[in-house]
Design an enzyme around this catalytic site. Structure first.
Site, PDB file in Angstrom:
ATOM      1  N   LYS A   1       0.913  -1.268   0.052  1.00  0.00           N
ATOM      2  CA  LYS A   1       0.211  -0.049   0.093  1.00  0.00           C
ATOM      3  C   LYS A   1       0.824   1.132  -0.005  1.00  0.00           C
ATOM      4  CE  LYS A   1      -3.084  -2.992   0.101  1.00  0.00           C
ATOM      5  NZ  LYS A   1      -2.238  -3.911  -0.131  1.00  0.00           N
TER       6      LYS A   1
ATOM      7  N   GLY B   1      -0.169 -18.066   9.538  1.00  0.00           N
ATOM      8  CA  GLY B   1      -0.192 -17.240   8.282  1.00  0.00           C
ATOM      9  C   GLY B   1      -0.103 -18.251   7.087  1.00  0.00           C
ATOM     10  N   SER B   2       0.334 -17.425   5.940  1.00  0.00           N
ATOM     11  CA  SER B   2       0.517 -18.200   4.670  1.00  0.00           C
ATOM     12  C   SER B   2       1.893 -17.759   4.088  1.00  0.00           C
ATOM     13  CB  SER B   2      -0.849 -17.930   3.821  1.00  0.00           C
ATOM     14  OG  SER B   2      -0.758 -16.658   3.723  1.00  0.00           O
TER      15      SER B   2
ATOM     16  N   HIS C   1     -22.596  17.123   1.248  1.00  0.00           N
ATOM     17  CA  HIS C   1     -22.497  17.677  -0.178  1.00  0.00           C
ATOM     18  C   HIS C   1     -21.456  18.772  -0.087  1.00  0.00           C
ATOM     19  CE1 HIS C   1     -23.273  18.509  -4.368  1.00  0.00           C
ATOM     20  NE2 HIS C   1     -23.278  19.824  -3.985  1.00  0.00           N
TER      21      HIS C   1
END
Length: 467
Positions: free
Chosen positions: A52, A145-146, A446
């Site tokens: 990110k 985890g992985s 708005h």
């Protein structure tokens, strides 16, 4: 003599560290075991956070190079300093992982650095170099985890044929990056390098990108990314890679009509999914057997087949997302402390951090059709939203699916600017079993992007104002 704890977590990714913190908050004497030198697991170190950071930096570069002039900002020359971009990414990771270490101290959680493996259902051996110590826990949580999937015919060399880990740290912009897999990781990392100047080609075995998502989302994202310059070979499977004499990688593939596809590249990113990480965990010592895909089976309360041993996160399968693991971690800690714990798997948001972003929660149209659920759909495009026009980000739309009889909101699917944030509004309404009318009747400021949420909700009943 081994140290004794009420609660021991193996693995310090988002699921693990959040689980440990919640357990400590509930008064349990807690320990966490992490084999690597830094806490945070894949997400903080080589996954969510660094990707990110690069996505944000590369988007800034793209904006400066291609869009600033339209806003009346003339820059004589925009130069890429890749080393500085990578340094910033590393700084973000370092700050956040240090923050996790601080949270461990704040919550009086004992941190063991080393590889944890089961000696018995209550004992864990922690090996760090030549030293091994044993700790015991009344409750033990597996949160290991992985790892990226490696294809047997496309093995990683960690230099030119890489996983997402290496693709986060290229020392130069590839001339041509071939991405094997059109899922979340493939599109995110492909977007980074596309913005920085690489030619990017995605090869996907399925007939669309982001296959699990709503078909409208997949179609829109392919259109938008193609407009940005990303190339696609869909319904195509890679069969292997050869290296030419000049070092060029020759990627060979076949489409569904058995036609051969050949691509020349200098880098190949294999992004075809992730597999559970249980290597060296000693599951056989306590009688836990993984399923045929390597995941640890658990029941509805995240209990393994061994009393007192739980598992959470990627290692048990399902949506392999950090926030899903966090929710599971909280639930396990609360159950261990005698409180109710629950995860609503139907309402785990899924987000893709390309630009525009993608976000979804709940059911897709295909899922509702398959289940025989009658529904109404409402769609509103960002091009009709005043704030989107002001910020010059008008690609995409928001689509809501609501039960035809009750109007209960069943699914939300979004492509557009900042939809990673907008999806949360839908998730909250759905958590409280709200309707599209609830969203439609809520006053939105708005001009804001969130007005698109209101208009899409109005569109469920054909009442949208601005289209």
């Amino acid at each position: 003599m081994s140290q004794e704890f009420d609660f021991v977590v193996i693995g310090s990714g988002p699921g693990g560290y959040v689980c440990a913190i919640r357990a400590a908050q509930l008064g349990l004497r807690t320990a966490i075991i992490e084999r690597y030198g830094r806490l945070g697991g894949t997400c903080l170190n080589v996954g969510c956070i660094p990707s990110k950071a690069l996505l944000q930096s590369s988007e800034h570069y793209h904006q400066a190079k291609h869009k600033f002039a339209k806003h009346g900002i003339d820059l004589a020359e925009v130069k890429l300093n890749l080393a500085q971009m990578m340094a910033r990414k590393d700084e973000v990771v370092e700050n956040l992982t240090s923050g996790i270490a601080g949270l461990m101290k704040k919550n009086k959680i004992t941190h063991f650095e080393g590889h944890g493996s089961f000696v018995s259902a209550k004992e864990i051996a922690v090996k760090n170099g030549e030293e091994t110590q044993t700790i015991t826990g009344k409750t033990i949580v597996i949160a290991t985890g992985s790892k990226p999937v490696e294809l047997p015919f496309l093995p990683h060399d960690k230099k030119d044929i890489v996983s997402s880990t290496e693709a986060l740290a290229f020392d130069a912009v590839p001339k041509h990056l071939v991405v094997v897999g059109g899922g979340v990781i493939g599109l995110e990392m492909g977007s980074v390098w596309l913005r920085l100047g690489a030619k990017v080609t995605v090869v996907e075995f399925m007939d669309r990108v982001l296959p699990p998502m709503d078909k409208d989302i997949s179609k829109e994202m392919r259109k938008v990314l193609k407009k940005q310059g990303m190339a696609f070979n869909l319904s195509t499977g890679v069969t292997g890679v050869e290296r030419a004499e000049d070092g060029t990688l020759i990627v060979k593939a076949k489409d569904k009509k058995d036609r051969e596809v050949v691509l020349e590249a200098d880098k190949v990113l294999v992004a075809v999914g992730r597999r559970p990480y249980t290597q060296g965990l000693g599951l056989e010592n306590i009688g836990i057997e993984t399923d045929k895909r390597g995941f640890i089976p658990v029941d509805d309360h995240l209990r393994t087949s061994v009393e007192g041993v739980y598992a959470i996160g990627d290692v048990i399968g399902g949506l392999m997302l950090a926030h899903k693991a966090e929710e599971e971690g909280v639930a396990v800690a609360e159950m261990a402390a005698g409180k109710p714990g629950h995860v609503n798997y139907n309402l785990v948001p899924n987000v893709v951090y390309t630009w525009p972003e993608v976000a979804s929660v709940g059911k897709t149209e295909d899922e509702l059709k398959e289940a025989g659920v009658a529904y109404n759909a409402g769609k509103f495009f960002f091009r009709a939203n005043s704030r989107a026009r002001c910020v010059d980000e008008s690609d995409g739309f928001i689509k809501f699916l609501a039960d035809k009889e009750t109007d209960r909101l069943l699914g939300a699917h979004m492509v557009g600017p900042s939809v990673s944030e907008l999806i949360q509004e839908a998730a909250v309404v759905m958590e409280f079993m709200g309707s599209s009318e609830d969203l439609a009747r809520t006053c939105h400021g708005h001009p804001t992007l969130s007005e698109t949420v209101k208009e899409a909700a109005l569109a469920v009943d054909g009442r949208q104002i601005h289209s």
